[in-house]
Design an enzyme around this catalytic site. Structure first.
Site, PDB file in Angstrom:
ATOM      1  N   THR A  87       0.837  -1.190   0.000  1.00 14.05           N
ATOM      2  CA  THR A  87       0.000   0.000   0.000  1.00 14.05           C
ATOM      3  C   THR A  87       0.879   1.249   0.000  1.00 14.05           C
ATOM      4  O   THR A  87       2.100   1.159  -0.191  1.00 14.05           O
ATOM      5  CB  THR A  87      -1.038  -0.066   1.159  1.00 14.05           C
ATOM      6  OG1 THR A  87      -1.906   1.045   1.059  1.00 14.05           O
ATOM      7  CG2 THR A  87      -0.375  -0.067   2.535  1.00 14.05           C
ATOM      8  N   LYS A 126       3.608   1.318  -3.964  1.00  8.90           N
ATOM      9  CA  LYS A 126       3.089   0.533  -5.101  1.00  8.90           C
ATOM     10  C   LYS A 126       3.970   0.659  -6.359  1.00  8.90           C
ATOM     11  O   LYS A 126       4.125  -0.312  -7.098  1.00  8.90           O
ATOM     12  CB  LYS A 126       1.653   0.949  -5.424  1.00  8.90           C
ATOM     13  CG  LYS A 126       0.654   0.503  -4.354  1.00  8.90           C
ATOM     14  CD  LYS A 126      -0.766   0.830  -4.763  1.00  8.90           C
ATOM     15  CE  LYS A 126      -1.746   0.478  -3.644  1.00  8.90           C
ATOM     16  NZ  LYS A 126      -3.129   0.768  -4.003  1.00  8.90           N
ATOM     17  N   GLY A 131      -9.150  12.550 -10.790  1.00  8.68           N
ATOM     18  CA  GLY A 131      -7.825  12.190 -10.280  1.00  8.68           C
ATOM     19  C   GLY A 131      -7.005  11.512 -11.360  1.00  8.68           C
ATOM     20  O   GLY A 131      -7.569  10.882 -12.280  1.00  8.68           O
ATOM     21  N   GLY A 189      -3.749   9.975 -10.359  1.00  7.73           N
ATOM     22  CA  GLY A 189      -2.657   9.302  -9.647  1.00  7.73           C
ATOM     23  C   GLY A 189      -2.703   7.803  -9.882  1.00  7.73           C
ATOM     24  O   GLY A 189      -3.347   7.317 -10.831  1.00  7.73           O
ATOM     25  N   ALA A 229      -4.178   5.365  -8.273  1.00  7.17           N
ATOM     26  CA  ALA A 229      -5.476   4.690  -8.156  1.00  7.17           C
ATOM     27  C   ALA A 229      -6.285   4.857  -9.439  1.00  7.17           C
ATOM     28  O   ALA A 229      -6.927   3.909  -9.907  1.00  7.17           O
ATOM     29  CB  ALA A 229      -6.248   5.229  -6.960  1.00  7.17           C
ATOM     30  N   ASN A 279      -8.534  16.022 -13.841  1.00  7.89           N
ATOM     31  CA  ASN A 279      -7.601  16.196 -12.721  1.00  7.89           C
ATOM     32  C   ASN A 279      -7.361  17.664 -12.453  1.00  7.89           C
ATOM     33  O   ASN A 279      -7.474  18.493 -13.354  1.00  7.89           O
ATOM     34  CB  ASN A 279      -6.272  15.499 -13.056  1.00  7.89           C
ATOM     35  CG  ASN A 279      -5.418  15.283 -11.830  1.00  7.89           C
ATOM     36  OD1 ASN A 279      -5.928  14.860 -10.786  1.00  7.89           O
ATOM     37  ND2 ASN A 279      -4.137  15.586 -11.919  1.00  7.89           N
ATOM     38  N   ALA A 286      -4.363  19.571 -14.915  1.00  5.50           N
ATOM     39  CA  ALA A 286      -4.943  19.007 -16.146  1.00  5.50           C
ATOM     40  C   ALA A 286      -3.903  18.258 -16.979  1.00  5.50           C
ATOM     41  O   ALA A 286      -4.219  17.261 -17.632  1.00  5.50           O
ATOM     42  CB  ALA A 286      -5.600  20.124 -16.953  1.00  5.50           C
ATOM     43  N   MET A 327     -13.482   6.491  -3.671  1.00  4.70           N
ATOM     44  CA  MET A 327     -12.543   5.387  -3.388  1.00  4.70           C
ATOM     45  C   MET A 327     -12.094   5.345  -1.939  1.00  4.70           C
ATOM     46  O   MET A 327     -11.711   4.281  -1.440  1.00  4.70           O
ATOM     47  CB  MET A 327     -11.323   5.496  -4.294  1.00  4.70           C
ATOM     48  CG  MET A 327     -11.533   4.893  -5.651  1.00  4.70           C
ATOM     49  SD  MET A 327      -9.905   4.544  -6.348  1.00  4.70           S
ATOM     50  CE  MET A 327     -10.359   4.319  -8.044  1.00  4.70           C
ATOM     51  N   TYR A 387     -12.495   5.292   2.108  1.00  6.34           N
ATOM     52  CA  TYR A 387     -13.517   4.667   2.944  1.00  6.34           C
ATOM     53  C   TYR A 387     -13.293   5.100   4.379  1.00  6.34           C
ATOM     54  O   TYR A 387     -12.237   5.614   4.738  1.00  6.34           O
ATOM     55  CB  TYR A 387     -13.478   3.140   2.800  1.00  6.34           C
ATOM     56  CG  TYR A 387     -12.113   2.564   2.994  1.00  6.34           C
ATOM     57  CD1 TYR A 387     -11.276   2.366   1.901  1.00  6.34           C
ATOM     58  CD2 TYR A 387     -11.627   2.274   4.265  1.00  6.34           C
ATOM     59  CE1 TYR A 387     -10.002   1.879   2.071  1.00  6.34           C
ATOM     60  CE2 TYR A 387     -10.344   1.782   4.447  1.00  6.34           C
ATOM     61  CZ  TYR A 387      -9.543   1.586   3.338  1.00  6.34           C
ATOM     62  OH  TYR A 387      -8.266   1.117   3.507  1.00  6.34           O
TER      63      TYR A 387
END
Ligand code: NDP
Length: 266
Positions: A62, A66, A127, A129, A131, A151, A154, A212, A214
């Protein structure tokens, strides 16, 4: 002796992966031990090597490792290659297999848990990145019609879209006048309770808004709710990406429903 697995991160104390995998193991009768390992920011490869040396069979990865895990892997699955990042490692016969189960986890949460037919959905990813990158191909493969990436910076959206035929890029301001059936927030803005500058009318009638993150009620979720969208958070994605990793390691697919329900209760 139990087969050993771990999640590597920094920080990692908050990770729910040990709980999720122990629930999967109990449910499927698999004899595994799964722990959280805090790796120094400049010591990820050494921490992984130490884990392999004591018999580690696999690991999740994580934030912030990554991309480093992607470089560390000696073999990559096509979906890890497309994501440019690795969240699942397998250690066998001296090789390090790098996989990425985040995108599959998102699509499975949307389709199986939330009952959303992705075919023909006009879809927006907020986004650009890691993810965001990891979910593009699985969404395209699921048959979404339009796939736009917007994003704050941009240029990053443009760079990302350039690598994925079938997608288009946008800044936030250029979203004015457009509407989508599915809006996925893959920014980390919610971590600092920052509101995204989303134009009025962005959510089409019956739209789904997927956050995304939580474990918190973010400004994006409030914005989407106020606009009448159906709102979901990323806990289901977390459980589904874990189930996919469990399947990669053990060849057994856990039933995620009871595990997700247990985490929601907790
Ligand atoms: P990155 O750091 O790689 O990317 C962050 C993105 O958020 C960038 O596009 C950045 O824009 C944008 N951003 C950050 N702050 C703001 C802001 N205030 N306003 C607008 N945009 C902002 O993070 P990741 O891609 O790795 O992760 C993104 C989120 O997804 C995280 O919150 C993470 O927790 C979550 N996640 C959830 C998973 C799950 O299983 N549920 C799995 C993986 C990730 P810019 O380029 O302009 O800086």
């Amino acid at each position: 002796m139990s087969d050993r697995y771990a999640v590597f991160g920094n920080p990692v104390g908050h990770s729910r992966s040990p709980r999720i995998h122990s629930l999967f193991a109990a449910q499927t009768g698999q004899d595994i031990r799964y722990e959280a390992i805090l790796a120094p920011v400049d010591g990820f490869a050494a921490a992984v090597a130490a884990f392999v040396a004591v018999g580690g069979r696999g690991a999740n990865v994580t934030v912030p490792f990554k991309e480093e895990a992607f470089r560390l892997a000696t073999e990559l699955t096509p979906r890890a290659r497309s994501a440019g990042a690795v969240n699942t490692l397998g250690f066998e016969c001296g090789a390090i297999l790098g996989d990425n189960t985040d995108g599959a986890g998102l699509v499975r949460d949307l389709a199986a848990n939330l009952g959303i037919d992705l075919r023909g959905r006009r879809t927006l990813i907020l986004g650009a990145g890691g993810a965001a990158r990891g979910v593009i191909d699985p969404l395209l493969e699921s048959g979404v019609s339009v796939l736009t990436i917007a994003n704050r910076t941009a240029g990053r959206a443009a760079d990302l879209a350039a690598g994925f035929p079938g997608t288009t890029a946008s800044g936030f301001a250029e979203l004015a006048g457009r509407c989508f059936d599915l809006v996925i927030n893959a920014t980390s803005a919610g971590l600092s309770d920052a509101e995204l500058p989303l134009p009025a009318g962005l959510f089409a009638e019956g739209a789904v808004a997927y956050e995304m993150l939580y474990g918190r009620n973010t400004p994006f979720m409030a914005q989407a709710r106020n606009a009448g969208a159906v709102v979901a958070d990323g806990l289901g994605m977390l459980v589904e990406q874990a189930a996919e990793a469990f399947y990669v390691w053990r060849g057994v697919r856990p039933d995620t429903g009871p595990v997700l329900a247990e985490l929601r209760r907790a």
